[in-house]
Design a protein around this motif. Structure first.
Motif, PDB file in Angstrom:
ATOM      1  N   MET A   1      -6.736 -20.565  -1.784  1.00 56.69           N
ATOM      2  CA  MET A   1      -5.746 -21.592  -2.112  1.00 56.69           C
ATOM      3  C   MET A   1      -6.380 -22.954  -2.329  1.00 56.69           C
ATOM      4  O   MET A   1      -5.678 -23.911  -2.663  1.00 56.69           O
ATOM      5  N   GLY A   2      -7.700 -23.074  -2.090  1.00 60.96           N
ATOM      6  CA  GLY A   2      -8.344 -24.371  -2.194  1.00 60.96           C
ATOM      7  C   GLY A   2      -8.073 -25.238  -0.976  1.00 60.96           C
ATOM      8  O   GLY A   2      -7.574 -24.770   0.052  1.00 60.96           O
ATOM      9  N   TRP A   3      -8.387 -26.526  -1.093  1.00 59.43           N
ATOM     10  CA  TRP A   3      -8.207 -27.474   0.015  1.00 59.43           C
ATOM     11  C   TRP A   3      -6.788 -28.025  -0.005  1.00 59.43           C
ATOM     12  O   TRP A   3      -6.274 -28.414  -1.046  1.00 59.43           O
ATOM     13  N   ARG A   4      -6.162 -28.088   1.159  1.00 60.05           N
ATOM     14  CA  ARG A   4      -4.814 -28.652   1.300  1.00 60.05           C
ATOM     15  C   ARG A   4      -4.771 -29.575   2.523  1.00 60.05           C
ATOM     16  O   ARG A   4      -5.293 -29.227   3.583  1.00 60.05           O
ATOM     17  N   THR A   5      -4.133 -30.745   2.349  1.00 55.57           N
ATOM     18  CA  THR A   5      -3.847 -31.571   3.522  1.00 55.57           C
ATOM     19  C   THR A   5      -2.666 -30.947   4.249  1.00 55.57           C
ATOM     20  O   THR A   5      -1.951 -30.093   3.709  1.00 55.57           O
ATOM     21  N   GLU A   6      -2.434 -31.405   5.462  1.00 57.04           N
ATOM     22  CA  GLU A   6      -1.334 -30.827   6.242  1.00 57.04           C
ATOM     23  C   GLU A   6       0.006 -31.053   5.569  1.00 57.04           C
ATOM     24  O   GLU A   6       0.890 -30.197   5.601  1.00 57.04           O
ATOM     25  N   SER A   7       0.154 -32.199   4.907  1.00 53.93           N
ATOM     26  CA  SER A   7       1.422 -32.474   4.236  1.00 53.93           C
ATOM     27  C   SER A   7       1.614 -31.624   2.988  1.00 53.93           C
ATOM     28  O   SER A   7       2.723 -31.555   2.454  1.00 53.93           O
ATOM     29  N   GLN A   8       0.550 -30.981   2.510  1.00 52.69           N
ATOM     30  CA  GLN A   8       0.640 -30.152   1.318  1.00 52.69           C
ATOM     31  C   GLN A   8       0.807 -28.670   1.641  1.00 52.69           C
ATOM     32  O   GLN A   8       0.855 -27.847   0.741  1.00 52.69           O
ATOM     33  N   LEU A   9       0.887 -28.329   2.911  1.00 52.05           N
ATOM     34  CA  LEU A   9       1.003 -26.925   3.288  1.00 52.05           C
ATOM     35  C   LEU A   9       2.404 -26.403   2.983  1.00 52.05           C
ATOM     36  O   LEU A   9       3.399 -27.076   3.280  1.00 52.05           O
ATOM     37  N   PRO A  10       2.518 -25.214   2.407  1.00 49.30           N
ATOM     38  CA  PRO A  10       3.845 -24.599   2.233  1.00 49.30           C
ATOM     39  C   PRO A  10       4.543 -24.470   3.582  1.00 49.30           C
ATOM     40  O   PRO A  10       3.898 -24.278   4.624  1.00 49.30           O
ATOM     41  N   SER A  11       5.855 -24.574   3.565  1.00 48.55           N
ATOM     42  CA  SER A  11       6.618 -24.632   4.819  1.00 48.55           C
ATOM     43  C   SER A  11       6.424 -23.386   5.684  1.00 48.55           C
ATOM     44  O   SER A  11       6.472 -23.475   6.917  1.00 48.55           O
ATOM     45  N   LEU A  12       6.173 -22.233   5.060  1.00 44.73           N
ATOM     46  CA  LEU A  12       6.012 -20.998   5.832  1.00 44.73           C
ATOM     47  C   LEU A  12       4.789 -21.063   6.738  1.00 44.73           C
ATOM     48  O   LEU A  12       4.829 -20.591   7.881  1.00 44.73           O
ATOM     49  N   ILE A  13       3.693 -21.657   6.229  1.00 48.63           N
ATOM     50  CA  ILE A  13       2.440 -21.649   6.992  1.00 48.63           C
ATOM     51  C   ILE A  13       2.148 -22.969   7.682  1.00 48.63           C
ATOM     52  O   ILE A  13       1.235 -23.055   8.498  1.00 48.63           O
ATOM     53  N   ALA A  14       2.925 -24.026   7.361  1.00 45.35           N
ATOM     54  CA  ALA A  14       2.666 -25.350   7.934  1.00 45.35           C
ATOM     55  C   ALA A  14       2.656 -25.355   9.464  1.00 45.35           C
ATOM     56  O   ALA A  14       1.804 -26.009  10.077  1.00 45.35           O
ATOM     57  N   PRO A  15       3.585 -24.643  10.154  1.00 43.99           N
ATOM     58  CA  PRO A  15       3.559 -24.669  11.621  1.00 43.99           C
ATOM     59  C   PRO A  15       2.389 -23.888  12.221  1.00 43.99           C
ATOM     60  O   PRO A  15       2.063 -24.069  13.393  1.00 43.99           O
ATOM     61  N   VAL A  16       1.746 -23.033  11.415  1.00 47.42           N
ATOM     62  CA  VAL A  16       0.733 -22.112  11.937  1.00 47.42           C
ATOM     63  C   VAL A  16      -0.685 -22.630  11.735  1.00 47.42           C
ATOM     64  O   VAL A  16      -1.531 -22.537  12.629  1.00 47.42           O
ATOM     65  N   VAL A  17      -0.956 -23.185  10.539  1.00 45.79           N
ATOM     66  CA  VAL A  17      -2.323 -23.534  10.148  1.00 45.79           C
ATOM     67  C   VAL A  17      -3.020 -24.497  11.110  1.00 45.79           C
ATOM     68  O   VAL A  17      -4.182 -24.271  11.473  1.00 45.79           O
ATOM     69  N   PRO A  18      -2.385 -25.607  11.558  1.00 38.24           N
ATOM     70  CA  PRO A  18      -3.122 -26.556  12.422  1.00 38.24           C
ATOM     71  C   PRO A  18      -3.660 -25.932  13.699  1.00 38.24           C
ATOM     72  O   PRO A  18      -4.657 -26.423  14.261  1.00 38.24           O
TER      73      PRO A  18
END
Length: 447
Positions: free
Chosen positions: A237-254
């Motif tokens: 998916m390349g590089w993403r900032t936290e604000s650019q994370l899709p909502s499905l994975i945003a709570p998990v990735v950090p």
């Protein structure tokens, strides 16, 4: 008499040449068999072998393990079929990529990677790709991107309420400015309306997660098993900032450690596994460079071909070079109704607010310099940067990044739906050894 003899000789020579031509064509067909018919197009064995070779070289260069040959063959054939459908759409819509535009795109790729022409060709050679093949593939990718933007982008809408809710959710989680390089795997249910089919997809996703935990390479699994459109890129998916994370994975990735697969995540598209391949940053500067920019847009349409639009924008560029007033030409000719009525003014523009082609030209332009003509998904542009400044735009940036993140998430989900739709609607017939291939059912075609 001499004329008659000459005529006979010419006739015999013509017959011989015709026979040789027919024989040569027959030999080419034997060497280059049709493996699939896709509407009005065909996929050839050589196309399939060349694409497999390119993908294998790239995966080996990345250190990614390879799936079994028959699996890779099936997935690459499916990719070529989907490409063919979209390229035929582009042709019917009159979309073209001119040599000038392709040359500019290739030059931008080399510039972004800090490569000379020789270095670029050497890099391609390590991946088993010639410069000509790379040009053809980039032209194909540009056409497909435009088709997708035209057909899928029109389906996606982002409301202010969605942006506000997104930002509120980020704030409640105490969002940081760290960046993540991500990869993901999507497992779709063959029949989303069937509980049994959904359960099978969930079980498969759980089993793949265990295999990855036990040491199987995540990107290899993506290549072999993922149903996502980027499967053959290892799910990157390349590089993403936290604000650019899709909502499905945003709570998990950090909370994910680098190299550890997430739990199985579910939405309407299917079941996902995500992995953080790398992590960087944490402090985000509040001051950003802004560019006071104006532009003229000439947009291809049903009545104006891409070649005609390019000719028109080049004529406007010549007139500007000869001293014509930018604002007057923008008001008279620009197909951007909002900026055109204001002399082409876009006001202050920051990174990330414009499509990549526009942003690249804007960043490269000197103050007062005419930049262009260049092509984006919207049409042909000329731009001029009038001023630059540094400004604290943290609030505006968050709004813009949130809107882009929501748009990207919606676009990616809608793209998967659309790709399934066009495959279901296409006539697909497999030939030879592929006639009984399971790919026929996956592609929704006939065999």
């Amino acid at each position: 008499m001499k004329a008659t003899v000459r005529h006979v000789v010419q006739t015999l020579l013509l017959i011989a040449l015709t026979s040789l031509s027919v024989y040569a064509q027959a030999e080419r067909k034997l060497l280059d068999q049709v493996v699939a018919i896709v509407d009005d197009d065909v996929v050839l064995q050589t196309e399939l072998e060349n694409r497999i070779g390119t993908i294998v070289s790239r995966l080996q260069a990345q250190g990614t393990g390879l799936p079994p040959r028959e699996v890779l063959e099936s997935r690459v054939l499916d990719q070529l079929i989907v490409e063919s459908i979209q390229l035929q759409m582009a042709d019917r819509m009159g979309m073209r990529i001119s040599d000038n535009e392709l040359n500019e795109t290739m030059a931008n790729i080399m510039r972004r990677n800090g490569m000379s022409m020789d270095q670029f060709e050497q890099q391609l050679a390590t991946e088993g790709v010639t410069f000509r093949q790379a040009r053809d593939q980039i032209r194909t990718e540009m056409l497909i991107s435009r088709v997708q933007q035209r057909r899928v982008g029109n389906r996606v809408r982002v409301t202010d309420r969605e942006v506000d809710n997104y930002l509120a959710a980020l704030e409640s989680r105490g969002e940081s400015s760290a960046e993540y390089r991500l990869a993901y795997i999507l497992i779709e249910a063959e029949d989303p309306g069937s509980e049994e089919s959904v359960a099978e997809a969930r079980t498969k996703a759980e089993a793949l997660r265990e295999e990855i935990i036990d040491g199987r390479d995540f990107r290899e699994v993506a290549v072999a098993e993922s149903d996502a459109s980027n499967a053959l890129e290892g799910g990157d998916m390349g590089w993403r900032t936290e604000s650019q994370l899709p909502s499905l994975i945003a709570p998990v990735v950090p909370d994910l450690s680098v190299g550890v697969p997430s739990r199985v995540l579910e939405n309407n598209s299917g079941f996902y596994l995500v992995m953080v391949l790398d992590r960087r940053g944490g402090d985000q500067a509040q001051l950003v460079e802004q560019h006071k920019t104006r532009h003229i847009l000439i947009r291809p349409s049903e009545a104006v071909t891409d070649a005609q639009a390019e000719a028109k924008i080049r004529d406007l560029y010549r007139r500007l070079e000869q001293g014509a007033d930018f604002a007057e030409l923008a008001r008279e000719f620009s197909d951007d109704p909002v900026s055109g009525s204001d002399g082409g003014n876009l006001d202050w523009v920051s990174r990330g607010q414009m499509v990549p082609e526009f942003e690249q030209a804007m960043l490269e332009a000197n103050i007062g310099e005419l930049k262009g003509p260049f092509r984006s998904q919207f049409g042909w542009h000329i731009l001029q940067v009038q001023e630059r400044r540094q400004k604290d735009v943290s609030g505006e940036m968050r709004q813009s990044e949130a809107r882009q993140a929501i748009y990207r998430r919606k676009f990616e989900a809608e793209l998967q739906n659309w790709l399934r739709e066009i495959q279901d609607e296409a006539f697909i017939e497999f030939k030879g050894d592929y006639a009984d291939n399971d790919t026929a059912e996956e592609a929704g075609g006939e065999s």
